[in-house]
Design an enzyme around this catalytic site. Sequence first.
Site, PDB file in Angstrom:
ATOM      1  N   HIS A 118      19.043   3.712  27.880  1.00 16.68           N
ATOM      2  CA  HIS A 118      18.857   3.441  29.313  1.00 16.68           C
ATOM      3  C   HIS A 118      18.531   1.948  29.464  1.00 16.68           C
ATOM      4  O   HIS A 118      17.940   1.346  28.565  1.00 16.68           O
ATOM      5  CB  HIS A 118      17.673   4.296  29.784  1.00 16.68           C
ATOM      6  CG  HIS A 118      17.437   4.309  31.256  1.00 16.68           C
ATOM      7  ND1 HIS A 118      16.774   3.310  31.911  1.00 16.68           N
ATOM      8  CD2 HIS A 118      17.758   5.228  32.196  1.00 16.68           C
ATOM      9  CE1 HIS A 118      16.693   3.610  33.200  1.00 16.68           C
ATOM     10  NE2 HIS A 118      17.285   4.767  33.402  1.00 16.68           N
ATOM     11  N   ASP A 195      11.618   6.797  23.335  1.00 15.33           N
ATOM     12  CA  ASP A 195      11.712   6.975  24.786  1.00 15.33           C
ATOM     13  C   ASP A 195      11.877   8.480  25.042  1.00 15.33           C
ATOM     14  O   ASP A 195      12.943   9.045  24.817  1.00 15.33           O
ATOM     15  CB  ASP A 195      12.924   6.173  25.299  1.00 15.33           C
ATOM     16  CG  ASP A 195      13.222   6.443  26.767  1.00 15.33           C
ATOM     17  OD1 ASP A 195      12.591   7.344  27.359  1.00 15.33           O
ATOM     18  OD2 ASP A 195      14.102   5.759  27.322  1.00 15.33           O
ATOM     19  N   GLN A 198      13.561  11.890  28.746  1.00  9.99           N
ATOM     20  CA  GLN A 198      14.387  13.097  28.929  1.00  9.99           C
ATOM     21  C   GLN A 198      13.970  14.242  28.017  1.00  9.99           C
ATOM     22  O   GLN A 198      14.477  15.351  28.167  1.00  9.99           O
ATOM     23  CB  GLN A 198      15.873  12.764  28.681  1.00  9.99           C
ATOM     24  CG  GLN A 198      16.482  11.803  29.678  1.00  9.99           C
ATOM     25  CD  GLN A 198      16.566  12.378  31.090  1.00  9.99           C
ATOM     26  OE1 GLN A 198      16.545  13.584  31.303  1.00  9.99           O
ATOM     27  NE2 GLN A 198      16.637  11.497  32.075  1.00  9.99           N
ATOM     28  N   LYS A 221       9.664  13.121  35.964  1.00  5.06           N
ATOM     29  CA  LYS A 221      10.704  14.004  35.398  1.00  5.06           C
ATOM     30  C   LYS A 221      10.063  15.272  34.846  1.00  5.06           C
ATOM     31  O   LYS A 221      10.743  16.192  34.419  1.00  5.06           O
ATOM     32  CB  LYS A 221      11.474  13.272  34.300  1.00  5.06           C
ATOM     33  CG  LYS A 221      12.302  12.096  34.824  1.00  5.06           C
ATOM     34  CD  LYS A 221      13.136  11.487  33.738  1.00  5.06           C
ATOM     35  CE  LYS A 221      13.535  10.067  34.044  1.00  5.06           C
ATOM     36  NZ  LYS A 221      14.728   9.951  34.880  1.00  5.06           N
ATOM     37  N   CYS A 359      22.268   4.098  34.795  1.00  6.59           N
ATOM     38  CA  CYS A 359      21.484   3.030  34.149  1.00  6.59           C
ATOM     39  C   CYS A 359      21.813   2.916  32.668  1.00  6.59           C
ATOM     40  O   CYS A 359      20.936   2.624  31.841  1.00  6.59           O
ATOM     41  CB  CYS A 359      19.979   3.227  34.334  1.00  6.59           C
ATOM     42  SG  CYS A 359      19.464   3.152  36.023  1.00  6.59           S
TER      43      CYS A 359
HETATM   44  N1  PMP Z   1      14.789   6.278  29.716  1.00  7.50           N
HETATM   45  C1  PMP Z   1      15.543   7.353  29.978  1.00  7.50           C
HETATM   46  C2  PMP Z   1      16.244   8.047  28.842  1.00  7.50           C
HETATM   47  C3  PMP Z   1      15.664   7.813  31.287  1.00  7.50           C
HETATM   48  O1  PMP Z   1      16.421   8.888  31.545  1.00  7.50           O
HETATM   49  C4  PMP Z   1      14.986   7.133  32.323  1.00  7.50           C
HETATM   50  C5  PMP Z   1      15.127   7.580  33.771  1.00  7.50           C
HETATM   51  N2  PMP Z   1      16.432   7.889  34.152  1.00  7.50           N
HETATM   52  C6  PMP Z   1      14.213   6.033  31.986  1.00  7.50           C
HETATM   53  C7  PMP Z   1      14.138   5.634  30.684  1.00  7.50           C
HETATM   54  C8  PMP Z   1      13.452   5.272  33.039  1.00  7.50           C
HETATM   55  O2  PMP Z   1      12.478   6.080  33.603  1.00  7.50           O
HETATM   56  P1  PMP Z   1      11.660   5.611  34.896  1.00  7.50           P
HETATM   57  O3  PMP Z   1      12.666   5.144  35.888  1.00  7.50           O
HETATM   58  O4  PMP Z   1      10.948   6.843  35.316  1.00  7.50           O
HETATM   59  O5  PMP Z   1      10.735   4.529  34.462  1.00  7.50           O
END
Ligand code: PMP
Length: 402
Positions: A118, A195, A198, A221, A359
Site C-alpha cells: 500500500h 503491516d 488487512q 478496519k 492505493c
Molecule cells: N496498509 C494496507 C494493507 C491497507 O489496506 C491500508 C488501508 N487501505 C493501509 C495500509 C492504510 O491504512 P489507513 O488508511 O487506515 O492508515
Amino acid sequence: MNVRKDFTILKQSVKGQPLIYFDNAATSQKPQCVIDELNSYYSHYNSNVHRGVHYLSQLATEKYEQARVVVQQFINAQYDREIVFTKGTTDGINLVANAWGLENLGEGDEVLISAMEHHSNIVPWQMICQKTAAKLVVAPIDETGELIIAEFEKLVSSKTKLVSITHISNTLGTINPVDKLIEIAHKNNAKVLIDGAQSVPHLNIDVQQMNCDFFVFSGHKLFAPTGTGVLYVKEDRYKEMSPYQGGGDMIKDVAFEKTTYNSPPHKFEAGTPNIAGFIGLKSAIEYVQKIGLNNIYSYEQNLHNFAFDEMSKISEIRFIGTASNKASVISFLVGKTHPFDLGTLLDQLGIAIRTGHHCTQPLMDLYKIPGTARASFCFYNSEKEIEFFIKALKRCIKMLAA
Ligand code: PMP
C-alpha cells in the site's frame, strides 16, 4: 452468522435496493456496542486522560488504559507498554519511519518492501531514504500475486536494516508467509515491520509467535472508530527510537533549557489522543473475540470461495490476484470495461464495491492496468448477498455489451 442485527447501517436501502456492502477492505461497519460506547463516553465521562485528579478524568484514563491491555492481549504482546496508540496504519508506519528509521538508517543501508505494498508502506520509506541516503529495495511478486520467496531471500543481506511488508495485500488478497519472511530477515539481523491493516480483522495475530519487531493496524478496519490505530513495538526496539512528535503527555519534565521524556508508550503519544475512539476499539475487539477469529476466518473463506467459484463461471471476468493462500478479497476486471463504470452500475443496484488503484499504484503498473474492481467480504455478509451480486454482475455485463 447471526450478527446482522448488530449493524444498523446494513439494514438500509440504497437506490431502492437493500444495501450490499462489499467494501470491507476499505473500512468495516461498526456494531451497535461500539456506537453505544462512544455515546456513553460523550454522554457521561468525556474528559482528558492522564491529566486530571477529578472523577471524570480518572474514569476516562482508566478506560483508555484498559483499551491498551485489551489490545495487548488481542495480539498477544508481552507487555501493555509495547502498545502505542496511533491514528491508524499510516500513522504507525510514519512513526516507525521517523522515530526508528531516522536513528538507524544511513548510507549503504537498505529498506526492503514488496511489490504489493500500500502507498502508506512505500512513501514513508521513500521519504526517510531520501533523508538518510538509505536505499529502498522492492521484492518482486509472480503473476498470481504471490511474493517470490527465493527472490526475497536473495534481496535480504547484511545491508538490509528493515523489512517492511504487508501481512495481507489489500488489492490482491494474498496472505504473505510472514513467519518465514521474519525468520529470513532476522537471520540477517534486519528488523521487521508487519503491516497488519488487512490481517487483524480476519486472522488471529500473535506478535510474540510471529516475532516481528513492529506491527501496525487501523481500528477502523476492525469495526472500531476511524482515527484509531495501533503500533506494536517489541520492547527491545524502544531503546533504538527517538520521539517523533513533541508535546503534552510525552514528557516527564519540561524546562526551556532541557526536557526529559516520559517512558514508552507515552513517549510516542504526544497530545490528546482519540480517547473515545480507543474506548470504542476496546469494545470492537471484545465483540470480535465473542464471535471468535477462527469462526470469522472460516466463514469468510467460505464466502470468498463461493464468490470466486461463481465469478469464475463468467467468461468476461479476469481476476487480479489468485494466490493459493488468499483472504476474502477479490480484485477483478470485466472485459475492457473500466472498473469505475462497473462500480457505478453496481451502485445503482445498491452494491458497494471498491474501484480504482486501491492505493497500490506501483502494483497496478506491474499488471499494466489502471485499477480493478474489488469486492471484499466480512462476517456480516451472506451467500445470499453474493448470489445477488453475481446476478447483478451478469446484468451489468449484458448492459455494457449492448
Ligand atoms: N496498509 C494496507 C494493507 C491497507 O489496506 C491500508 C488501508 N487501505 C493501509 C495500509 C492504510 O491504512 P489507513 O488508511 O487506515 O492508515
